[in-house]
Scaffold this active site. Sequence first.
Site, PDB file in Angstrom:
ATOM      1  N   SER A 142      27.180 -11.998 -45.654  1.00 49.90           N
ATOM      2  CA  SER A 142      27.153 -10.561 -45.382  1.00 49.90           C
ATOM      3  C   SER A 142      26.249  -9.910 -46.410  1.00 49.90           C
ATOM      4  CB  SER A 142      28.569  -9.985 -45.500  1.00 49.90           C
ATOM      5  OG  SER A 142      28.555  -8.572 -45.538  1.00 49.90           O
ATOM      6  N   TYR A 155      36.515  -8.635 -49.785  1.00 48.48           N
ATOM      7  CA  TYR A 155      35.674  -9.106 -48.683  1.00 48.48           C
ATOM      8  C   TYR A 155      34.327  -9.573 -49.229  1.00 48.48           C
ATOM      9  CZ  TYR A 155      32.346  -8.790 -44.818  1.00 48.48           C
ATOM     10  OH  TYR A 155      31.338  -9.064 -43.922  1.00 48.48           O
TER      11      TYR A 155
END
Length: 268
Positions: A142, A155
């Site tokens: 990501s 995350y």
Amino acid sequence: MNLQYKTIVVTGGGSGMGRELVIALLKKGAKVAAIDINKDSLEETVRIAGDYGINASTFVLDITDKSAVEETVKEMLVRLKSIDGLINNAGIIQPFAAVNDLDDKTTERVMNVNFWGTYYLTKTILPHLLTRPEAHIVNVSSMGGFIPFPTQTIYGASKAAVKILTEGLYAELKNTAVNVTVVHPGAIMTNITQNSGLGGPKVDNNDKNNMALSPSKAAQIIIRAMEKNKFRATVGKDAWFLDKLYRLAPKFATNFIGKMMKKSLAQH
């Protein structure tokens, strides 16, 4: 990598970018083993694939369960005979909260899905990939894996772990037939918030004010990176921009993202 006639495993194949990856691979002439925790979602993916769905196999699996992963891979090899590629796409986000306000159970779940799930599939399938004349591992990190996003810190940490795992694998497998790619998507129009069990409205893909990339476009970029055996791929202009900014001025970039996140959360 030439994807035609290859057998590719895709995690998170029941929705969003994973579904688009499955469909795009099928259209390339690949056979696809689609993994998801949701049986109905997998069946919907196959239905959407239409005639191409004949080359899709579905496997319901909780990727955080190591023994279940091992058993499922055994089943795949019995049914499909071989595996030529793996796209570790499945992932979840955390509640939008500071580390100090998160409980350990939530933190562990994010790490289990995003990092350990990726690791379990990779570790279990890799010995077989090493026997193939050509193989490929694609791990989806990501933009949160290279630049910090406040209230998504865990995350981001999980995706940073995926980044380093993937880059380490690349170096270790450099002299083998197994190619490795790490992918850093930016904002994608998926329902990751809802799929992460956080509730909230579904994404409106027809919203003209939504600047996020469509899942189908993101899938195309990822598959192109796989075909070209790229070491690294950013997906979306936001990921590309933040990658450049963070390399140039990490502290400035961190403060910039902090302000943007604070503003975004205030609007919701």
